[in-house]
Design an enzyme around this catalytic site. Sequence first.
Site, mmCIF file in Angstrom:
data_model
loop_
_atom_site.group_PDB
_atom_site.id
_atom_site.type_symbol
_atom_site.label_atom_id
_atom_site.label_comp_id
_atom_site.label_asym_id
_atom_site.label_seq_id
_atom_site.Cartn_x
_atom_site.Cartn_y
_atom_site.Cartn_z
ATOM 1 N N ASN A 8 4.000 3.969 9.014
ATOM 2 C CA ASN A 8 2.829 5.309 8.720
ATOM 3 C C ASN A 8 1.616 5.204 9.121
ATOM 4 O O ASN A 8 1.300 3.991 9.010
ATOM 5 C CB ASN A 8 2.873 4.715 7.053
ATOM 6 C CG ASN A 8 2.056 5.240 6.800
ATOM 7 O OD1 ASN A 8 1.120 6.747 6.908
ATOM 8 N ND2 ASN A 8 1.301 5.479 5.386
ATOM 9 N N TRP A 9 1.303 5.335 10.044
ATOM 10 C CA TRP A 9 -0.101 5.576 11.218
ATOM 11 C C TRP A 9 -1.571 6.125 10.793
ATOM 12 O O TRP A 9 -2.240 6.282 10.875
ATOM 13 C CB TRP A 9 -0.103 6.529 12.517
ATOM 14 C CG TRP A 9 1.729 6.014 13.450
ATOM 15 C CD1 TRP A 9 2.338 4.519 12.989
ATOM 16 C CD2 TRP A 9 1.966 6.782 14.413
ATOM 17 N NE1 TRP A 9 2.923 4.482 14.376
ATOM 18 C CE2 TRP A 9 3.007 5.349 14.722
ATOM 19 C CE3 TRP A 9 1.519 8.022 15.430
ATOM 20 C CZ2 TRP A 9 3.483 5.490 15.951
ATOM 21 C CZ3 TRP A 9 2.086 7.665 16.420
ATOM 22 C CH2 TRP A 9 2.885 7.009 17.205
ATOM 23 N N LYS A 10 -1.370 6.039 8.923
ATOM 24 C CA LYS A 10 -2.067 7.213 8.632
ATOM 25 C C LYS A 10 -3.456 7.965 9.293
ATOM 26 O O LYS A 10 -2.782 9.016 9.761
ATOM 27 C CB LYS A 10 -2.917 6.173 7.975
ATOM 28 C CG LYS A 10 -2.091 5.298 7.054
ATOM 29 C CD LYS A 10 -2.454 3.947 5.922
ATOM 30 C CE LYS A 10 -1.487 2.945 5.712
ATOM 31 N NZ LYS A 10 -2.413 2.208 4.642
ATOM 32 N N HIS A 93 2.208 8.372 -1.648
ATOM 33 C CA HIS A 93 1.632 7.632 -0.916
ATOM 34 C C HIS A 93 0.288 7.328 -2.202
ATOM 35 O O HIS A 93 -0.520 8.067 -2.430
ATOM 36 C CB HIS A 93 1.144 7.733 0.459
ATOM 37 C CG HIS A 93 0.763 6.391 1.334
ATOM 38 N ND1 HIS A 93 -0.077 5.786 0.588
ATOM 39 C CD2 HIS A 93 1.850 5.672 1.997
ATOM 40 C CE1 HIS A 93 -0.550 4.811 1.372
ATOM 41 N NE2 HIS A 93 0.553 4.221 1.900
ATOM 42 N N GLU A 95 -2.410 6.314 -1.522
ATOM 43 C CA GLU A 95 -3.632 6.825 -0.954
ATOM 44 C C GLU A 95 -3.356 8.638 -1.314
ATOM 45 O O GLU A 95 -4.811 8.691 -1.721
ATOM 46 C CB GLU A 95 -3.565 6.416 0.882
ATOM 47 C CG GLU A 95 -3.865 5.343 0.433
ATOM 48 C CD GLU A 95 -3.780 4.668 2.347
ATOM 49 O OE1 GLU A 95 -3.428 4.951 2.829
ATOM 50 O OE2 GLU A 95 -3.149 3.541 2.357
ATOM 51 N N GLU A 160 5.378 -0.016 -3.173
ATOM 52 C CA GLU A 160 4.491 -0.436 -2.042
ATOM 53 C C GLU A 160 3.303 -0.470 -3.143
ATOM 54 O O GLU A 160 2.915 0.216 -3.673
ATOM 55 C CB GLU A 160 3.466 0.110 -1.554
ATOM 56 C CG GLU A 160 4.821 1.130 -0.222
ATOM 57 C CD GLU A 160 4.560 1.579 1.063
ATOM 58 O OE1 GLU A 160 3.712 1.444 1.699
ATOM 59 O OE2 GLU A 160 3.106 3.577 0.787
ATOM 60 N N GLY A 166 -2.551 -3.405 2.603
ATOM 61 C CA GLY A 166 -3.753 -3.856 3.712
ATOM 62 C C GLY A 166 -4.493 -4.549 3.425
ATOM 63 O O GLY A 166 -5.759 -5.034 3.920
ATOM 64 N N SER A 205 1.491 -4.740 3.651
ATOM 65 C CA SER A 205 1.274 -6.454 4.737
ATOM 66 C C SER A 205 3.003 -5.802 5.048
ATOM 67 O O SER A 205 2.563 -7.488 4.838
ATOM 68 C CB SER A 205 0.348 -7.071 3.434
ATOM 69 O OG SER A 205 -0.831 -6.325 3.353
ATOM 70 N N GLY A 226 2.442 -0.221 7.429
ATOM 71 C CA GLY A 226 1.035 1.087 7.514
ATOM 72 C C GLY A 226 0.603 0.338 8.660
ATOM 73 O O GLY A 226 0.930 0.138 10.113
ATOM 74 N N GLY A 227 -0.635 -0.727 8.875
ATOM 75 C CA GLY A 227 -1.367 -1.584 9.601
ATOM 76 C C GLY A 227 -0.520 -2.174 11.264
ATOM 77 O O GLY A 227 -0.660 -2.145 12.127
HETATM 78 C C1 PEP Z 1 0.909 1.736 4.088
HETATM 79 O O1 PEP Z 1 -0.291 2.216 3.868
HETATM 80 O O2 PEP Z 1 2.572 2.392 3.432
HETATM 81 C C2 PEP Z 1 1.428 0.321 3.984
HETATM 82 C C3 PEP Z 1 1.970 -0.202 3.421
HETATM 83 O O3 PEP Z 1 0.228 -0.397 4.557
HETATM 84 P P1 PEP Z 1 -0.176 -1.842 5.181
HETATM 85 O O4 PEP Z 1 1.281 -2.518 5.956
HETATM 86 O O5 PEP Z 1 -1.375 -1.465 5.862
HETATM 87 O O6 PEP Z 1 0.017 -2.746 4.047
#
Ligand code: PEP
Length: 245
Positions: A8-10, A93, A95, A160, A166, A205, A226-227
Amino acid sequence: MQQLIAGNWKMNLLSRPAAALARDVAAGSAGLHCGLAVFPPFTALAAVEAVLRGSPVMLGAQDCHASVSGAFTGDVAAAMLADAGCGAVIVGHSERRHYHGETSAGVRAKAVAAAAVGLLAVVCVGETEVERDAGHAVDLVCRQVAESLPAGFSGVVAYEPIWAIGTGHTPTHDDVAAMHGAIRQALLRHLGSDGAAVRILYGGSVNPDNAAGLLAVPEVGGALVGGASLTAEKFLAIAAAARHG
Ligand code: PEP
């Protein structure tokens, strides 16, 4: 069932670096024992689609509208995503639930819209830290599953925990196993025997150091990243840690 590693590149990356990242991911995808998918921002979909065409890496978007078309300024319909070459879409998601007030009923409508045009819906669920500390995490997440998934759902669920996104913090393997087991039971109650075929991704994470441990937990069908998905090397290292078979 093969595990799925989804990036997920957000709200990151302009078209050119997005295409470059997709090129590196596609180039490193040979010989992996998992499926791969990337979810760039809307504005980079065309550039990434051109790079991924003919590769095994699935293209997805980060949201869609529940309606087929109409006066919804700024929104994007599921059919538009399919038209842009997407095979999948993330819905619900945390967010979007948090910043845009999305409800599970709204998420369910988006999942219906996605399925109607053949997109794989990746439906996100997860609890806050306060909810976990109060001992309500399993009940809350199972309720989100029941309320967010339409009858006949054949997409993917991503668990999640919001407090893990994050932050560098992850639940213990026992906690992940307990939650994924509970989600499986909720899927079976809600979808009947079809609930056995729904992949349940873990997200929050995930990085190259903790991926093998998390991906080895029973009922973990892959990861939503994500990150660490913004660096091809890290994303591919996570994919390399996927369980065989
Ligand atoms: C996400 O937002 O879907 C996610 C898993 O982010 P991160 O891996 O950065 O925690």
